[in-house]
Design a protein around this motif. Structure first.
Motif, PDB file in Angstrom:
ATOM      1  N   GLY A   1       0.813  -1.218   0.000  1.00  0.00           N
ATOM      2  CA  GLY A   1       0.000   0.000   0.000  1.00  0.00           C
ATOM      3  C   GLY A   1       0.841   1.260   0.000  1.00  0.00           C
ATOM      4  N   ALA A   2       2.079   1.143  -0.479  1.00  0.00           N
ATOM      5  CA  ALA A   2       3.025   2.263  -0.389  1.00  0.00           C
ATOM      6  C   ALA A   2       2.503   3.529  -1.065  1.00  0.00           C
ATOM      7  N   GLU A   3       1.664   3.347  -2.098  1.00  0.00           N
ATOM      8  CA  GLU A   3       1.162   4.529  -2.814  1.00  0.00           C
ATOM      9  C   GLU A   3      -0.327   4.748  -2.553  1.00  0.00           C
ATOM     10  N   ALA A   4      -0.809   4.277  -1.410  1.00  0.00           N
ATOM     11  CA  ALA A   4      -2.230   4.429  -1.075  1.00  0.00           C
ATOM     12  C   ALA A   4      -2.614   5.903  -1.007  1.00  0.00           C
ATOM     13  N   ALA A   5      -3.855   6.205  -1.397  1.00  0.00           N
ATOM     14  CA  ALA A   5      -4.318   7.594  -1.374  1.00  0.00           C
ATOM     15  C   ALA A   5      -5.844   7.637  -1.298  1.00  0.00           C
ATOM     16  N   ILE A   6      -6.348   8.728  -0.768  1.00  0.00           N
ATOM     17  CA  ILE A   6      -7.787   8.999  -0.842  1.00  0.00           C
ATOM     18  C   ILE A   6      -8.060   9.512  -2.252  1.00  0.00           C
ATOM     19  N   ILE A   7      -8.925   8.828  -2.980  1.00  0.00           N
ATOM     20  CA  ILE A   7      -9.169   9.229  -4.381  1.00  0.00           C
ATOM     21  C   ILE A   7     -10.557   9.823  -4.592  1.00  0.00           C
ATOM     22  N   GLY A   8     -11.358   9.891  -3.536  1.00  0.00           N
ATOM     23  CA  GLY A   8     -12.683  10.475  -3.723  1.00  0.00           C
ATOM     24  C   GLY A   8     -13.538  10.317  -2.486  1.00  0.00           C
ATOM     25  N   HIS A   9     -14.823  10.632  -2.631  1.00  0.00           N
ATOM     26  CA  HIS A   9     -15.744  10.582  -1.498  1.00  0.00           C
ATOM     27  C   HIS A   9     -17.102  10.040  -1.920  1.00  0.00           C
ATOM     28  N   VAL A  10     -17.803   9.528  -0.939  1.00  0.00           N
ATOM     29  CA  VAL A  10     -19.171   9.048  -1.159  1.00  0.00           C
ATOM     30  C   VAL A  10     -20.112  10.233  -0.952  1.00  0.00           C
ATOM     31  N   VAL A  11     -21.038  10.390  -1.910  1.00  0.00           N
ATOM     32  CA  VAL A  11     -21.960  11.537  -1.860  1.00  0.00           C
ATOM     33  C   VAL A  11     -23.413  11.059  -1.953  1.00  0.00           C
ATOM     34  N   ALA A  12     -24.313  11.937  -1.560  1.00  0.00           N
ATOM     35  CA  ALA A  12     -25.742  11.617  -1.627  1.00  0.00           C
ATOM     36  C   ALA A  12     -26.292  11.826  -3.039  1.00  0.00           C
ATOM     37  N   ASP A  13     -25.625  12.710  -3.799  1.00  0.00           N
ATOM     38  CA  ASP A  13     -26.077  12.985  -5.170  1.00  0.00           C
ATOM     39  C   ASP A  13     -25.933  11.747  -6.058  1.00  0.00           C
ATOM     40  N   HIS A  14     -26.634  11.792  -7.176  1.00  0.00           N
ATOM     41  CA  HIS A  14     -26.595  10.743  -8.212  1.00  0.00           C
ATOM     42  C   HIS A  14     -26.316   9.333  -7.671  1.00  0.00           C
ATOM     43  N   PRO A  15     -27.237   8.776  -6.845  1.00  0.00           N
ATOM     44  CA  PRO A  15     -27.040   7.429  -6.309  1.00  0.00           C
ATOM     45  C   PRO A  15     -26.836   6.389  -7.411  1.00  0.00           C
ATOM     46  N   GLY A  16     -25.905   5.478  -7.188  1.00  0.00           N
ATOM     47  CA  GLY A  16     -25.603   4.444  -8.161  1.00  0.00           C
ATOM     48  C   GLY A  16     -24.636   4.897  -9.235  1.00  0.00           C
ATOM     49  N   MET A  17     -24.231   6.167  -9.174  1.00  0.00           N
ATOM     50  CA  MET A  17     -23.368   6.695 -10.234  1.00  0.00           C
ATOM     51  C   MET A  17     -22.042   7.196  -9.675  1.00  0.00           C
ATOM     52  N   VAL A  18     -20.979   6.949 -10.444  1.00  0.00           N
ATOM     53  CA  VAL A  18     -19.635   7.392 -10.056  1.00  0.00           C
ATOM     54  C   VAL A  18     -19.193   8.452 -11.050  1.00  0.00           C
ATOM     55  N   THR A  19     -18.777   9.601 -10.539  1.00  0.00           N
ATOM     56  CA  THR A  19     -18.285  10.643 -11.448  1.00  0.00           C
ATOM     57  C   THR A  19     -16.848  10.998 -11.102  1.00  0.00           C
ATOM     58  N   LEU A  20     -16.195  11.621 -12.073  1.00  0.00           N
ATOM     59  CA  LEU A  20     -14.771  11.940 -11.950  1.00  0.00           C
ATOM     60  C   LEU A  20     -14.562  13.417 -12.216  1.00  0.00           C
ATOM     61  N   ARG A  21     -13.921  14.130 -11.263  1.00  0.00           N
ATOM     62  CA  ARG A  21     -13.495  15.509 -11.532  1.00  0.00           C
ATOM     63  C   ARG A  21     -12.152  15.424 -12.218  1.00  0.00           C
ATOM     64  N   THR A  22     -12.135  15.794 -13.496  1.00  0.00           N
ATOM     65  CA  THR A  22     -10.917  15.582 -14.286  1.00  0.00           C
ATOM     66  C   THR A  22      -9.864  16.638 -13.964  1.00  0.00           C
ATOM     67  N   ILE A  23      -8.675  16.373 -14.464  1.00  0.00           N
ATOM     68  CA  ILE A  23      -7.547  17.275 -14.235  1.00  0.00           C
ATOM     69  C   ILE A  23      -7.869  18.681 -14.728  1.00  0.00           C
ATOM     70  N   VAL A  24      -8.631  18.779 -15.826  1.00  0.00           N
ATOM     71  CA  VAL A  24      -8.952  20.095 -16.384  1.00  0.00           C
ATOM     72  C   VAL A  24     -10.176  20.729 -15.722  1.00  0.00           C
ATOM     73  N   GLY A  25     -10.734  20.034 -14.722  1.00  0.00           N
ATOM     74  CA  GLY A  25     -11.813  20.656 -13.955  1.00  0.00           C
ATOM     75  C   GLY A  25     -13.207  20.264 -14.379  1.00  0.00           C
ATOM     76  N   SER A  26     -13.337  19.515 -15.481  1.00  0.00           N
ATOM     77  CA  SER A  26     -14.667  19.070 -15.904  1.00  0.00           C
ATOM     78  C   SER A  26     -15.078  17.854 -15.089  1.00  0.00           C
TER      79      SER A  26
END
Lengths: 294, 294
Positions: free
Chosen positions: B253-278
């Protein structure tokens, strides 16, 4: 094996039988019964079963449905649960229709410890019923043979039978199901493992007429043919009659009989007193007589 | 699952990976690590492993020797024992070299109950390290590709890493190894199972340069590529930093990291905030992108 304070048995088997559906059963039922029986031969009652498929692309879904239902029914009949599974699909020609793996966890009661090295001079050798049915059923289908009486695989779970036997004699010395290599290999392995001899009584060993006829035709020795619903038990002479009685009260052991005894002579060797009174060696099967029988 | 008073986990997997030996591992090691990881994702430490082979006639014995040694070594490294096994041989053309099944029994500590339906709003999404290595390593060999830096499978056991995490936070809500279908499928299944949404942070997700390059070349999405030595954990926000610290102290786990959070919005869906902000949807892989990857 002790895990987290529980006395458990654990076993696995892959099944590659061809054809995957045969008279008397199919690969799903065979796999579940086989793993339940492996556990039963360790004196264990099944608690949980796993079921994993490697499927060749193009296998009819109907076959998969029938086989899965049949596996589930076999588990239910034995009081076991299929609790986990896996499916992998490979391309056409990369497998032969369907391979099945089952693993099982069983619970072993205190004081129960059957093992192939525990046969002891004077013990009785008990067989649960007629031999040769599974192997001959598979071979007959493969060779396209038809007999007057259809020969069906004897695939069945033996855990209920074993429970009935242990209720009468908890210290059964050896339990073994004579699958690959048949009765002959099972008994030779026990004789070798325990460093004892065995003398069998030919008239006491039930070989169904159609099995005998098919074996003559196919050039097989019924003592070498695989069974999937039979067991051999080595038990103290004093309790042998009671164990046989208990077995006969169970459908899986209706034709149980004492077929011989453990002797000090010729350790590692099994001999047979034939119907005509002569004595011959029951030899171990070398190599695999019948490929893909289970 | 409770058996004879013990809190146990039980799992099975068949492995049909092609080729059977690949950069960074082989099918034996992969199978043992895979089953140990399935147990670890249930919060269990491995107690006993089974190993069963279906072998195509003609498989070089040297391959079988290397693969078996490698399976045994993988079990030993993880502190597990291979306690039972089986071997079946089928004819040439009836299987593709070697298929391996492993099943495993693990012990689950009291209070530990990770499950895909337990992700809860506010939880942190933790990834244990860089993604895409196993799938790209296999595909590269199959396609005959060579890169400047050899890409090796990340196959490894994660039970030690999970033990370190549970020592810090026994109530980890979800553990999942992103194997078939990759990170994307694993997170979508959790979001669906728990009825929550997830928002990931693209810059936080490590994708090795060579994996990124190979994926572009092969037309793959790194989020869909299988991993065999990584995990995703959904943990209470309050303990997330401590869990990541404990993971980083472990080589797996040497490179372990928090990569996101669980939210109440859009249940069942996973979204990604991209490097460019979209923001884009991380979709579930439909069908099988890469056959025989494991």
């Amino acid at each position: 094996m002790e895990i987290a304070g529980a006395r458990l048995a654990f076993t696995t088997d892959s099944y590659v039988v061809s054809p995957i559906r045969f008279p008397g059963g199919d690969i799903g039922e065979l796999a579940v019964n086989g793993t339940i029986n492996d556990l039963a031969m360790m004196g264990a009652q099944p608690a949980a079963i796993s079921l994993a498929y490697v499927i060749e692309e193009g296998l009819p879904l109907e076959d998969l449905r029938v086989i899965t239902m049949s596996a589930a029914a076999a588990a239910a009949r034995a009081g076991a649960r299929i609790v986990t599974g896996d499916t992998k699909v490979v391309g056409r020609g990369q497998a032969d229709k369907l391979f099945v793996n089952t693993a099982g966890i069983g619970v072993v009661a205190d004081g129960v410890a059957p093992s192939a090295d525990r046969a002891s001079v004077g013990d009785a050798v008990i067989l649960s019923g007629p031999i040769g049915l599974h192997g001959v059923a598979i071979m007959s289908v493969r060779e396209g043979l038809e007999f007057e009486v259809e020969i069906k695989s004897d695939t069945q779970a033996l855990n209920g039978l074993v429970a009935a036997m242990l209720a009468v004699e908890p210290d059964i010395h050896v339990l073994r199901d004579p699958t690959r290599g048949g009765l002959s290999s099972a008994l030779n392995e026990i004789a070798g493992g325990s460093g004892v001899g065995m003398v069998l009584d030919e008239p006491a060993i039930p070989i169904p007429g159609p099995v005998r006829a098919a074996c003559e035709f196919l050039g097989l020795d019924p003592f070498h043919v695989a069974n999937e619903g039979k067991l051999v038990a080595i038990v103290p002479a004093a309790s042998a009659a009671a164990v046989v009685s208990a077995m006969r009260a169970n459908p899986a052991g209706a034709e149980a009989a004492i077929i011989g005894h453990v002797v000090a002579d010729h350790p590692g060797m099994v001999t047979l007193r034939t119907i005509v009174g002569s004595e011959r060696i029951v030899d171990m099967l070398v190599g695999e007589q019948l490929p893909r029988i289970c």
